[in-house]
Design a protein around this motif. Structure first.
Motif, PDB file in Angstrom:
ATOM      1  N   ILE A  88       0.800  -1.239  -0.028  1.00 47.49           N
ATOM      2  CA  ILE A  88      -0.045  -0.025  -0.006  1.00 47.49           C
ATOM      3  C   ILE A  88       0.994   1.166   0.127  1.00 47.49           C
ATOM      4  O   ILE A  88       1.346   1.519   1.042  1.00 47.49           O
ATOM      5  CB  ILE A  88      -0.799   0.012   1.247  1.00 47.49           C
ATOM      6  N   SER A  89       0.996   1.541  -1.209  1.00 46.59           N
ATOM      7  CA  SER A  89       2.243   2.734  -1.407  1.00 46.59           C
ATOM      8  C   SER A  89       2.084   3.880  -0.375  1.00 46.59           C
ATOM      9  O   SER A  89       1.149   4.634  -0.064  1.00 46.59           O
ATOM     10  CB  SER A  89       2.151   3.386  -2.790  1.00 46.59           C
ATOM     11  N   LYS A  90       3.315   4.126   0.104  1.00 45.84           N
ATOM     12  CA  LYS A  90       3.433   5.289   1.402  1.00 45.84           C
ATOM     13  C   LYS A  90       2.401   5.372   2.429  1.00 45.84           C
ATOM     14  O   LYS A  90       2.185   6.324   3.072  1.00 45.84           O
ATOM     15  CB  LYS A  90       3.154   6.490   0.565  1.00 45.84           C
ATOM     16  N   GLY A  91       1.724   4.319   2.699  1.00 42.43           N
ATOM     17  CA  GLY A  91       0.967   4.000   3.879  1.00 42.43           C
ATOM     18  C   GLY A  91      -0.556   4.897   3.800  1.00 42.43           C
ATOM     19  O   GLY A  91      -1.023   5.160   4.635  1.00 42.43           O
ATOM     20  N   ILE A  92      -0.618   4.927   2.200  1.00 46.60           N
ATOM     21  CA  ILE A  92      -1.921   5.626   1.908  1.00 46.60           C
ATOM     22  C   ILE A  92      -3.248   4.999   2.647  1.00 46.60           C
ATOM     23  O   ILE A  92      -4.186   5.570   3.003  1.00 46.60           O
ATOM     24  CB  ILE A  92      -2.251   5.863   0.294  1.00 46.60           C
ATOM     25  N   PHE A 114      -2.993 -10.946   2.163  1.00 45.08           N
ATOM     26  CA  PHE A 114      -2.263  -9.686   1.843  1.00 45.08           C
ATOM     27  C   PHE A 114      -1.621  -9.122   3.115  1.00 45.08           C
ATOM     28  O   PHE A 114      -1.898  -9.345   4.277  1.00 45.08           O
ATOM     29  CB  PHE A 114      -2.997  -8.828   1.058  1.00 45.08           C
ATOM     30  N   SER A 115      -0.317  -8.447   2.441  1.00 45.96           N
ATOM     31  CA  SER A 115       0.516  -8.132   3.782  1.00 45.96           C
ATOM     32  C   SER A 115       0.765  -6.538   3.380  1.00 45.96           C
ATOM     33  O   SER A 115       0.905  -6.002   2.264  1.00 45.96           O
ATOM     34  CB  SER A 115       1.825  -9.109   3.795  1.00 45.96           C
ATOM     35  N   SER A 116       1.347  -5.985   4.282  1.00 47.31           N
ATOM     36  CA  SER A 116       1.704  -4.376   4.177  1.00 47.31           C
ATOM     37  C   SER A 116       3.082  -4.552   3.542  1.00 47.31           C
ATOM     38  O   SER A 116       3.277  -3.383   2.842  1.00 47.31           O
ATOM     39  CB  SER A 116       1.992  -3.621   5.295  1.00 47.31           C
ATOM     40  N   LYS A 117       4.094  -5.527   3.555  1.00 49.70           N
ATOM     41  CA  LYS A 117       5.190  -5.434   2.808  1.00 49.70           C
ATOM     42  C   LYS A 117       5.426  -6.995   2.325  1.00 49.70           C
ATOM     43  O   LYS A 117       4.929  -7.994   3.033  1.00 49.70           O
ATOM     44  CB  LYS A 117       6.337  -5.127   3.870  1.00 49.70           C
ATOM     45  N   VAL A 118       5.958  -7.214   0.923  1.00 57.80           N
ATOM     46  CA  VAL A 118       6.161  -8.353   0.371  1.00 57.80           C
ATOM     47  C   VAL A 118       7.607  -8.437  -0.015  1.00 57.80           C
ATOM     48  O   VAL A 118       8.118  -7.153  -0.717  1.00 57.80           O
ATOM     49  CB  VAL A 118       4.908  -8.527  -0.530  1.00 57.80           C
ATOM     50  N   ASN A 119       8.105  -9.447  -0.573  1.00 56.73           N
ATOM     51  CA  ASN A 119       9.339  -9.734  -1.211  1.00 56.73           C
ATOM     52  C   ASN A 119       8.998  -9.693  -2.833  1.00 56.73           C
ATOM     53  O   ASN A 119       7.860 -10.191  -3.325  1.00 56.73           O
ATOM     54  CB  ASN A 119       9.761 -11.041  -1.002  1.00 56.73           C
ATOM     55  N   ILE A 120      10.051  -9.142  -3.481  1.00 53.99           N
ATOM     56  CA  ILE A 120       9.913  -9.086  -4.984  1.00 53.99           C
ATOM     57  C   ILE A 120      10.585 -10.094  -5.695  1.00 53.99           C
ATOM     58  O   ILE A 120      11.865 -10.039  -5.597  1.00 53.99           O
ATOM     59  CB  ILE A 120      10.274  -7.603  -5.552  1.00 53.99           C
ATOM     60  N   PRO A 121      10.061 -10.963  -6.396  1.00 52.50           N
ATOM     61  CA  PRO A 121      10.922 -12.271  -6.907  1.00 52.50           C
ATOM     62  C   PRO A 121      11.516 -11.464  -8.030  1.00 52.50           C
ATOM     63  O   PRO A 121      11.281 -10.483  -8.785  1.00 52.50           O
ATOM     64  CB  PRO A 121       9.789 -13.205  -7.494  1.00 52.50           C
ATOM     65  N   ILE A 122      12.817 -12.326  -8.410  1.00 51.42           N
ATOM     66  CA  ILE A 122      13.659 -11.780  -9.599  1.00 51.42           C
ATOM     67  C   ILE A 122      12.922 -11.568 -10.801  1.00 51.42           C
ATOM     68  O   ILE A 122      13.157 -10.623 -11.674  1.00 51.42           O
ATOM     69  CB  ILE A 122      14.685 -12.625  -9.563  1.00 51.42           C
ATOM     70  N   TRP A 123      11.802 -12.550 -11.316  1.00 50.61           N
ATOM     71  CA  TRP A 123      11.253 -12.307 -12.468  1.00 50.61           C
ATOM     72  C   TRP A 123      10.333 -11.206 -12.588  1.00 50.61           C
ATOM     73  O   TRP A 123      10.019 -10.576 -13.753  1.00 50.61           O
ATOM     74  CB  TRP A 123      10.270 -13.809 -12.713  1.00 50.61           C
ATOM     75  N   ILE A 124       9.935 -10.837 -11.494  1.00 49.16           N
ATOM     76  CA  ILE A 124       9.019  -9.504 -11.433  1.00 49.16           C
ATOM     77  C   ILE A 124       9.964  -8.445 -11.617  1.00 49.16           C
ATOM     78  O   ILE A 124       9.604  -7.417 -12.364  1.00 49.16           O
ATOM     79  CB  ILE A 124       8.273  -9.388 -10.029  1.00 49.16           C
ATOM     80  N   MET A 125      11.159  -8.303 -10.828  1.00 46.48           N
ATOM     81  CA  MET A 125      12.134  -7.110 -11.032  1.00 46.48           C
ATOM     82  C   MET A 125      12.465  -7.059 -12.499  1.00 46.48           C
ATOM     83  O   MET A 125      12.807  -5.937 -13.035  1.00 46.48           O
ATOM     84  CB  MET A 125      13.224  -7.432 -10.258  1.00 46.48           C
TER      85      MET A 125
END
Length: 507
Positions: free
Chosen positions: A130-134, A349-360
């Motif tokens: 949730i970008s910037k805690g909006i 859903f979580s407030s923070k998640v890991n980004i897999p390399i394929w998404i990056m």
């Protein structure tokens, strides 16, 4: 042979045959076809990338009942990455291109290379969903609502940045994502789900960022003009001041990368950042003094000669700004996508998640491709069309982009790197307007150099016409860009809310 005998032959020779007419028609059709193909090449390549991004996501995640959702999300994330490359990267290399320190092709290659490196090497491996805690995640009803809200936010953000690129306005992609998330959050969970204090803080950055960037850039330009440009012995002045300015730039960029660009690999505290800045300043000053002396040997005592000393710092700054941008802003494209994938995989859903390399990879390749296909228009806008650039002015813009972020971070002020960079361009242009009309030092210098015969007010012009003649910032571009900044969050929010409403009807 008589003249009368040759006249009919000459007319027959110049008369076009049917074959010539047919060939001319084919040539005209071929030219028209090439023109159409050239216009369709960029959208075609972008479409191919989006299809490949969707296929790549589907193959990576495997066939299941949720594969289609991930494929659609990957396409939307790729679309957002394309628009970021088309719009946001221009701020990093535009001034260097406008100053002719880099060619357009060279700028594209450097920006794409360092954007990709920044995204893959130093891009955040954990991002806020949730970008910037909006929006408060606890108020989102369920995982399905969260997934559709993130998709609406992605699509609306990309659509607005796309429109802004089309009208020629560099906007903050972070603000676009904020607006998208806010609109989808309101549509999904109501106005109470939005953290309005955070929204107010982000709104403040609309004013703080460009003003800080403009003031800092104008301040450095004033230093250069007073201490180098309007000195009798420009070369001696440059040998004193250019190493110092380059050391300031190197220190600012070192701190900038530590604060914004290397968050994945290093988390320094304030003391470590200060030590880094001082060390880089000292080393750069020591290293550049002999280089500046060598480069300035044999130079003519004129401004055109001085500009060559600023080419190398501009090339380095374009690369470093692109690296920091790739590391910091790739999350705008892939953060919501990573959140969707996490929610689909784990059912929560979580407030923070890991980004897999394929998404990056989708984000990095999309930003670079968007830059190559659509970036030149905004690069020319930032570097050439707002106000005229030369290496010294572009140096001030690049230095401001790094210095202002460090200053704002130290003061705890919210800022946008896009607004800072474009605000610095405005600041340089408006300062030149003021300095040209009101600087006593400049007038005395010009009178001494040209015996008062040049660069004076044209008495044949009316006061209003003379004022218009001396406006060095194009007002049409200024008003367009500022208007786009003001409406970015509300327009992205309205688009996102509308898109989320449509998804409710089709689900």
């Amino acid at each position: 042979m008589t003249v009368n005998d040759t006249a009919p032959q000459r007319r027959a020779a110049t008369k076009k045959t049917s074959l010539d007419k047919d060939l001319n028609k084919f040539m005209t059709l071929e030219q028209a076809g090439r023109s159409v193909a050239a216009r369709l090449a960029a959208p075609g390549l972008a479409l191919v990338f989006l299809v490949l991004a969707g296929l790549y996501a589907g193959l990576t995640m495997g066939l299941s009942s949720t594969t289609l959702i991930i494929v659609v999300a990957a396409v939307l994330g790729g679309y957002m990455a394309l628009t970021i490359g088309a719009n946001d990267v221009a701020n990093n290399v535009g001034p260097a291109v406008g100053a002719r320190a880099l060619t357009l092709v060279g700028a594209l290659v450097i920006a794409a290379t360092f954007e990709t490196a920044g995204a893959l090497v130093a891009g955040g491996d954990v991002v806020a969903t949730i970008s910037k805690g909006i929006v408060d995640p606890a108020l989102v009803p369920d995982s399905d609502t969260f997934i559709w809200a993130m998709m609406a936010a992605l699509l609306s953000s990309a659509m607005w940045v796309h429109v802004a690129t089309w009208i020629g306005a560099p906007v903050s992609t972070t603000h676009s994502v904020v607006g998208g998330v806010m609109g989808a959050g309101i549509a999904a969970a109501g106005f109470s789900a939005v953290n309005w204090a955070t929204v107010g803080t982000i709104t403040a950055s609309w004013v703080i960022s460009p003003l800080l960037g403009g003031v800092v850039a104008a301040g450095f330009l004033a230093v250069i003009k007073i201490n180098i440009v309007y000195q009798d012995d420009k070369i001696a002045a440059a040998r004193r001041w250019v190493p110092l300015l380059m050391a300031v730039m190197a220190a600012a960029f070192a701190c900038y990368l530590a604060v914004k660009g290397l968050k994945k690999v290093w988390h320094p505290d304030a003391l470590e950042i200060a030590i880094l800045g001082v060390s880089v300043f000292a080393l750069t000053f020591i290293a550049t003094r002999p280089w500046v002396y060598y480069q300035s040997e044999g130079m003519e005592n004129r401004n055109q000669s001085l500009r060559k000393l600023f080419h190398l710092p501009l090339i380095c700054s374009a690369a470093l700004l692109s690296f920091a941008h790739g590391a910091n802003d790739v999350a705008n494209a892939v953060g919501p996508l990573a959140a969707i994938v996490h929610t689909v995989e784990f059912g929560e859903f979580s407030s923070k998640v890991n980004i897999p390399i394929w998404i990056m990879l989708i984000g990095a390749v999309g930003i670079s491709l968007g830059l190559f296909l659509y970036g030149p228009r905004l690069i020319r806008m930032v570097g050439q069309q707002i106000t005229k650039m030369n290496p010294m002015r572009a140096f001030c813009v690049a230095l401001s982009a790094a210095f202002t972020v460090i200053l704002a971070s130290a003061l705890g002020l919210p800022v946008s790197s896009t607004h800072i960079a474009v605000g610095a361009v405005f600041g340089v242009g408006f300062f030149r307007e003021y300095y040209t009309a009101h600087s006593r030092r400049r007038r005395e210098y010009m009178r001494k150099q040209r015996k008062g015969a040049a660069d004076r007010w044209d008495d044949s012009l009316a006061p209003h016409e003379e004022l218009q003649r001396r406006k060095l910032v194009r007002r049409a571009h200024f008003t367009t860009i500022v208007a786009a900044w003001v409406v970015t969050v509300p327009v992205a929010a309205l688009l996102s809310a509308g898109i989320y409403g449509v998804t409710l009807l089709i689900r």
